[in-house]
Enzyme design. Structure first.
Site, PDB file in Angstrom:
ATOM      1  N   ASP A   6       0.835  -1.207   0.000  1.00 43.58           N
ATOM      2  CA  ASP A   6       0.000   0.000   0.000  1.00 43.58           C
ATOM      3  C   ASP A   6       0.867   1.254   0.000  1.00 43.58           C
ATOM      4  OD1 ASP A   6      -2.057   1.824   0.254  1.00 43.58           O
ATOM      5  OD2 ASP A   6      -2.294   1.520   2.408  1.00 43.58           O
ATOM      6  N   ASP A 199      -1.783   5.575  -5.334  1.00 44.88           N
ATOM      7  CA  ASP A 199      -2.054   4.733  -4.165  1.00 44.88           C
ATOM      8  C   ASP A 199      -2.395   3.306  -4.598  1.00 44.88           C
ATOM      9  OD1 ASP A 199      -2.839   3.569  -1.804  1.00 44.88           O
ATOM     10  OD2 ASP A 199      -4.603   4.823  -1.500  1.00 44.88           O
TER      11      ASP A 199
END
Length: 414
Positions: A6, A199
């Site tokens: 992430d 992201d």
């Protein structure tokens, strides 16, 4: 343990107790090198959250980076909508900057620890594969994470770089969007409200509401489908075709323009419909159903997996830039489903599309403490003045009366 990579958060955390939705967990009692720091930590994401305890342990990287390294690791003890049914991962590796680390930025991130201890270059790169493959929720379509450099076999053509505007998320500057080659003609600040980030932990391409509405209208207008259910665009409904059909030819290409390192130039990354009209696994015998891989957002434009699956993405922290190159695994039926083109002039857009004020947590805390300090000084002066005996009397007139109404800051931006 399978770990979600992430780039939109900064904590390394794994399941620390049994959970109905995880198949494995990290039992700290069986680790001779684990040390609890006794610090509670809670991390909230756009969907889901977890609470755990911060500790340290020793890790080894089995390939490329040899040696043992001590890193911060949180063991997840409670969670809400974080571990989901059918999702085959057991933790999360946050690779953003320490400004986002919880409970504070003093917690050294996993990657910062590797850079400091293993002396690797301050750069990592990510290839996410899955273009055109059914969405199963298992996250097992493959890909590569390269710590400390760039792997030439993972991309084709040139790497195009855009500057990192601020080091918290990987915040970039988007100049414009095109649907089917047609500019949306929005003010470029709309694309960056209140930030635009890269992201990998976000599944879809998320767009600010105004941009999302314009994109949906443009896709609906340029597609070969005359009428389409509004539920498909909002994510509440699927669209289904016969399994022998390929609906991607009905939809247009989507292009995102990013500012180049040379600020007078830009480049565009484009995704074909195969990336944003996404097949869903196991719906019907003779039908193949699809979801819309774009959604609306209240606080950011997020270049998530919908776009990233088309590219090899380089997070060059040393030179404060994010690079994009076409990924060899971004192909469907032997044809590429992503493109990069440039350079283009930026004469038709503003010199700065990002607000000069960043409303994120560390800055707001500093501003809040500064204001409180100022108020404390003023209050101290007033108390001293009240304690000093008056030397003369003053008869107040109506012009001397001041009505002062003040309040504390009630909200923080995130």
């Amino acid at each position: 343990l399978n770990i979600l990579v992430d780039t939109g958060s900064s904590n390394f955390a794994v399941a620390g107790v049994p959970d109905p939705d995880v198949t494995s967990y990290f039992n700290t009692k069986l680790s001779s090198t684990y040390k609890s720091q006794g610090i509670d930590v809670t991390v909230k994401y756009s969907q889901g959250s977890w609470t755990g305890v911060l500790g340290t342990d020793v890790i080894t990287i089995p390939k490329g980076i040899y040696g043992s390294y001590t890193i911060n690791i949180a063991t997840i003890l409670e969670s809400e909508n974080f571990f989901l049914p059918g999702v085959k991962w057991h933790g999360i590796l946050g690779l953003a900057y320490d400004a986002l680390a919880k409970p504070s930025s003093s917690v050294e991130t996993f990657f910062d620890s590797l850079v400091r201890q293993a002396k690797i270059p301050n750069i990592f790169s990510l290839q996410m594969c899955g273009a055109g493959l059914p969405v199963s929720g298992s996250g097992t379509n493959g890909g590569s994470l390269v710590l400390g450099g760039i792997e030439r076999s993972l991309y084709k053509g040139d790497i195009w770089y855009t500057p990192i505007k601020e080091e918290w998320y990987y915040q970039v500057e988007i100049l414009k969007l095109e649907v089917g080659g047609q500019n949306l003609e929005l003010d470029c600040r709309e694309y960056n409200a209140d930030k635009a980030i890269v992201d990998s932990g976000t599944t879809l391409l998320r767009l600010p509401q105004k941009v999302f509405s314009a994109v949906v209208q443009a896709i609906a207008r340029t597609s070969l489908i005359q009428e389409f259910s509004s539920g498909f665009w909002t994510g509440s409904q699927l669209a289904c075709w016969d399994k022998t059909e390929r609906p991607w030819s009905l939809f247009p290409k989507l292009s995102i323009y990013l500012r180049d390192e040379n600020s007078s130039r830009s480049f565009r990354i484009s995704i074909l419909p195969q990336l944003y009209i996404q097949p869903i696994l196991g719906i019907g015998e003779n039908l193949q159903c699809y979801r819309f891989g774009i959604s609306s957002s209240t606080n950011a434009l997020v270049i998530g997996a919908t776009v990233m699956e088309g590219f090899y993405v380089i997070f060059d922290r040393a030179q404060r830039r994010v690079g994009f190159a076409v990924s060899p695994c971004a192909e469907v039926d032997g044809s590429p489903v992503s493109e990069i083109e440039g350079p283009f002039t930026t004469a038709d857009v503003a010199s700065n599309c990002v607000s000069s004020v960043s409303f994120h947590e560390p800055v707001l805390w500093i501003a809040s403490y500064a204001l409180m300090s100022l108020c404390g000084i003023i209050l101290l002066v007033l108390i001293i003045l009240l304690l000093i005996p008056p030397r003369c009397q003053h008869r107040y007139t109506d012009n001397d009366v001041v009505n002062d109404e003040s309040s504390l800051v009630r909200h923080r931006w995130k």
